[in-house]
Write a protein that holds these residues in place. Structure first.
Motif, short mmCIF file in Angstrom:
data_model
loop_
_atom_site.label_atom_id
_atom_site.label_comp_id
_atom_site.label_asym_id
_atom_site.label_seq_id
_atom_site.Cartn_x
_atom_site.Cartn_y
_atom_site.Cartn_z
N ARG A 57 0.82 -1.22 0.00
CA ARG A 57 0.00 0.00 0.00
C ARG A 57 0.85 1.26 0.00
N SER A 58 1.86 1.29 0.86
CA SER A 58 2.68 2.50 0.95
C SER A 58 3.50 2.73 -0.31
N GLU A 60 2.69 1.73 -3.35
CA GLU A 60 1.74 2.13 -4.40
C GLU A 60 1.34 3.60 -4.23
N ASP A 61 1.13 4.02 -2.98
CA ASP A 61 0.80 5.43 -2.72
C ASP A 61 1.95 6.35 -3.13
N THR A 62 3.17 5.94 -2.81
CA THR A 62 4.34 6.73 -3.19
C THR A 62 4.46 6.82 -4.70
N LYS A 65 1.89 9.21 -6.06
CA LYS A 65 2.30 10.58 -5.74
C LYS A 65 3.39 11.06 -6.70
#
Length: 114
Positions: A57-58, A60-62, A65
């Protein structure tokens, strides 16, 4: 501390560290029992998968962004998008590998005849 351009990847904790079987120096030590039973085993198994999912999740979020920043011209170093993409792919590959190994272990246990 200065803001570093490339942040190092944080490795997943080893099974010994999660289960409490390892010591502070990272060396394996012999436990009273060779197996982890009951709630302790369930929580160790659960925490490994939760950590892998959170890592996916982290990353993919990065990646999202960084892609947004690249598309809007807010990013100075375009190669960070490629780095974030590689990190996200590695995180997904690790999660898929964990899932595959867990399923293989489950199937092996189911084949054991009592």
């Amino acid at each position: 501390m200065e803001d570093r351009f490339i942040t190092p990847l944080q490795p997943l904790r080893s099974m010994a560290a999660v289960s409490g079987l390892g010591n502070v120096n990272g060396e394996a030590r012999v436990a009273d029992s060779d197996t982890i039973k009951g709630q302790e085993g369930i929580s160790a198994f659960k925490s490994i998968f939760e950590e892998a999912i959170d890592n996916v999740r982290s990353t993919e979020d990065t990646l999202a962004k960084r892609q947004y920043q690249l598309a809007t011209g807010q990013i100075e170093d375009p190669h960070t998008v490629g780095i974030a993409s590689s990190e996200a792919q590695l995180a997904v590959d690790m999660l898929v590998s964990l899932r595959t190994k867990a399923l293989e272990a489950y199937n092996e246990i189911m084949r054991i005849s009592l």
